[in-house]
Design an enzyme around this catalytic site. Sequence first.
Site, PDB file in Angstrom:
ATOM      1  N   ASP A  67      61.381  52.603  46.016  1.00  0.00           N
ATOM      2  CA  ASP A  67      60.974  53.952  45.617  1.00  0.00           C
ATOM      3  C   ASP A  67      59.540  53.979  45.110  1.00  0.00           C
ATOM      4  OD1 ASP A  67      61.554  52.523  43.300  1.00  0.00           O
ATOM      5  OD2 ASP A  67      63.367  53.661  42.847  1.00  0.00           O
ATOM      6  N   ASN A 100      71.970  55.873  33.952  1.00  0.00           N
ATOM      7  CA  ASN A 100      72.844  56.918  34.512  1.00  0.00           C
ATOM      8  C   ASN A 100      73.496  56.470  35.827  1.00  0.00           C
ATOM      9  OD1 ASN A 100      70.708  56.973  36.275  1.00  0.00           O
ATOM     10  ND2 ASN A 100      70.303  59.169  36.104  1.00  0.00           N
ATOM     11  N   HIS A 107      71.924  55.274  38.526  1.00  0.00           N
ATOM     12  CA  HIS A 107      71.140  55.409  39.764  1.00  0.00           C
ATOM     13  C   HIS A 107      70.784  54.036  40.338  1.00  0.00           C
ATOM     14  CE1 HIS A 107      66.970  55.745  37.533  1.00  0.00           C
ATOM     15  NE2 HIS A 107      67.267  54.491  37.771  1.00  0.00           N
ATOM     16  N   GLU A 156      69.823  59.651  42.217  1.00  0.00           N
ATOM     17  CA  GLU A 156      70.383  60.110  40.947  1.00  0.00           C
ATOM     18  C   GLU A 156      71.840  60.550  41.154  1.00  0.00           C
ATOM     19  OE1 GLU A 156      68.728  59.344  38.454  1.00  0.00           O
ATOM     20  OE2 GLU A 156      66.795  60.336  38.224  1.00  0.00           O
TER      21      GLU A 156
END
Length: 242
Positions: free
Chosen positions: A66, A135, A137, A142
Amino acid sequence: MYKIFDTQDEVSRYTAERLAARIEAKPDAVLGLATGGTMEPVYARLVERLQQGPVDASRLTTFNLDEYVGLAPTHTQSYRHFMGQHLFDRLGLPGEKVHLPDGMAEDRDAACRAYSESIRALGGLDLQLLGIGTNGHIGFNEPHTRFSRRTHVTPLSAQTRRDNGRFFRDPSEVPTHAMTLGIRDILEAREIVLVATGAKKARIMAELYHSDPDEALPASALKQHPNVTIVLDREAAALLPG
Ligand code: PGA
């Protein structure tokens, strides 16, 4: 498969060894790479390891997971900059063999399509290295990202922007969007190694352990893959069943 070590240093050495072994077995391997605090000691150990032995890294091809949208490659918080500093420059990897999503592209859809396609054109990723967000990811996929997605632009969740604020002078400077490899691309890798260290990852690692594949927890997609190793230190593994 879980591998649990006492310390972060042991996790980093084991992970570096896995990467080095892949490179030794296949010097023209295609590697999927990750950024983040977890990877800094992994890359430090990998550089040491590759500099010790007669390992030629010049034939490798790499694709990072990313990149932030809107940060130039020269920005000190861009992932291109991170990778140069921690791995590429230290190994002298040729620029044309290392790839990150182009977060500055004018035509982002075309850039996303081209990124996934160039991985497939090279025969796919031999090994994908992953961290995990608090979280759940992986990359910047996400929660509630469809597992069927390939490279795409995504808004960053409030949690991710808070977590990554520590790397910026002011947390408000964290970009709002990123370009990320999709879960479908990640699952096409032949081998996956996910690394998590520290107490702040304990809760999500326990949730992942108990979860079925569920788009609310992106990393749970890995349960559909036949060759995944999850590498943890004691702190990150603290809430797993004994
Ligand atoms: P970290 O990030 O290594 O900085 O905790 C991991 C991630 O968000 O994937």
